[in-house]
Design a protein around this motif. Structure first.
Motif, short mmCIF file in Angstrom:
data_model
loop_
_atom_site.label_atom_id
_atom_site.label_comp_id
_atom_site.label_asym_id
_atom_site.label_seq_id
_atom_site.Cartn_x
_atom_site.Cartn_y
_atom_site.Cartn_z
N VAL A 2 0.84 -1.19 0.00
CA VAL A 2 0.00 0.00 0.00
C VAL A 2 0.88 1.25 0.00
N GLN A 3 0.53 2.18 -0.86
CA GLN A 3 1.21 3.48 -0.88
C GLN A 3 0.18 4.58 -0.92
N LEU A 4 0.40 5.60 -0.11
CA LEU A 4 -0.40 6.82 -0.12
C LEU A 4 0.57 7.97 -0.37
N VAL A 5 0.38 8.68 -1.47
CA VAL A 5 1.32 9.73 -1.85
C VAL A 5 0.59 11.07 -1.90
N GLU A 6 0.97 11.94 -0.97
CA GLU A 6 0.36 13.27 -0.90
C GLU A 6 1.12 14.26 -1.77
N SER A 7 0.41 15.28 -2.21
CA SER A 7 1.03 16.38 -2.93
C SER A 7 0.16 17.62 -2.76
N GLY A 8 0.72 18.77 -3.12
CA GLY A 8 -0.06 19.99 -3.10
C GLY A 8 0.26 20.95 -1.97
N GLY A 9 1.14 20.56 -1.07
CA GLY A 9 1.52 21.47 0.01
C GLY A 9 2.39 22.59 -0.49
N GLY A 10 2.63 23.55 0.39
CA GLY A 10 3.49 24.67 0.02
C GLY A 10 3.28 25.84 0.94
N LEU A 11 3.82 26.98 0.53
CA LEU A 11 3.71 28.22 1.29
C LEU A 11 2.58 29.06 0.71
N VAL A 12 1.70 29.54 1.56
CA VAL A 12 0.57 30.35 1.12
C VAL A 12 0.34 31.46 2.14
N GLN A 13 -0.15 32.59 1.67
CA GLN A 13 -0.44 33.71 2.56
C GLN A 13 -1.75 33.48 3.30
N PRO A 14 -1.91 34.07 4.46
CA PRO A 14 -3.19 33.98 5.17
C PRO A 14 -4.33 34.43 4.25
N GLY A 105 3.35 12.55 4.17
CA GLY A 105 3.03 13.90 4.60
C GLY A 105 3.46 14.96 3.60
N THR A 106 2.75 16.07 3.63
CA THR A 106 3.10 17.22 2.82
C THR A 106 2.97 18.47 3.69
N LEU A 107 3.95 19.35 3.61
CA LEU A 107 4.01 20.51 4.50
C LEU A 107 3.19 21.66 3.95
N VAL A 108 2.34 22.20 4.79
CA VAL A 108 1.58 23.41 4.47
C VAL A 108 2.02 24.50 5.44
N THR A 109 2.49 25.61 4.89
CA THR A 109 2.91 26.74 5.70
C THR A 109 2.08 27.95 5.32
#
Length: 112
Positions: A2-14, A105-109
């Motif tokens: 089993v593999q779960l691959v996340e994408s789409g995270g990044g830096l975004v303004q409030p 995991g994917t980092l959202v800032t």
């Protein structure tokens, strides 16, 4: 395997938006409830949203209700998390979940 691959995270303004995706393989996706969790800096991992196998029932943490939307496309083995009106407190590593299986995991800032 089993593999779960996340994408789409990044830096975004409030106030901004992001859409996370999680592509699953190695499991019968259409039979699995799916979830998104997050781990804010220095805190425990927490449930953000979940969706049942058919996509007919969803559940949200109080902190994100009305701003985030979970959805799935069983033809594409993919679950999504649309995040709108992002706040600095949404900063976290976001994880895709299927039962006891986790993505990397994917980092959202969220920061100005």
């Amino acid at each position: 395997q089993v593999q779960l691959v996340e994408s789409g995270g990044g830096l975004v303004q409030p106030g901004g938006s992001l859409r996370l995706s999680c592509v699953a393989s190695g499991l019968t996706f259409r039979l699995n409830a799916m979830g998104w969790y997050r781990r804010p800096p220095g805190k425990e991992r927490e449930l953000v949203a979940s969706i049942n196998s058919a996509g007919a029932s969803t559940n949200y943490a109080a902190a994100v209700k009305g701003r985030f939307t979970i959805s799935r496309d069983n033809a594409k083995n993919t679950v999504y998390l649309q995040m709108n009106s992002l706040k600095p407190e949404d900063t976290a590593v976001y994880y895709c979940n299927a039962g006891f299986r986790w993505g990397q995991g994917t980092l959202v800032t969220v920061s100005s």
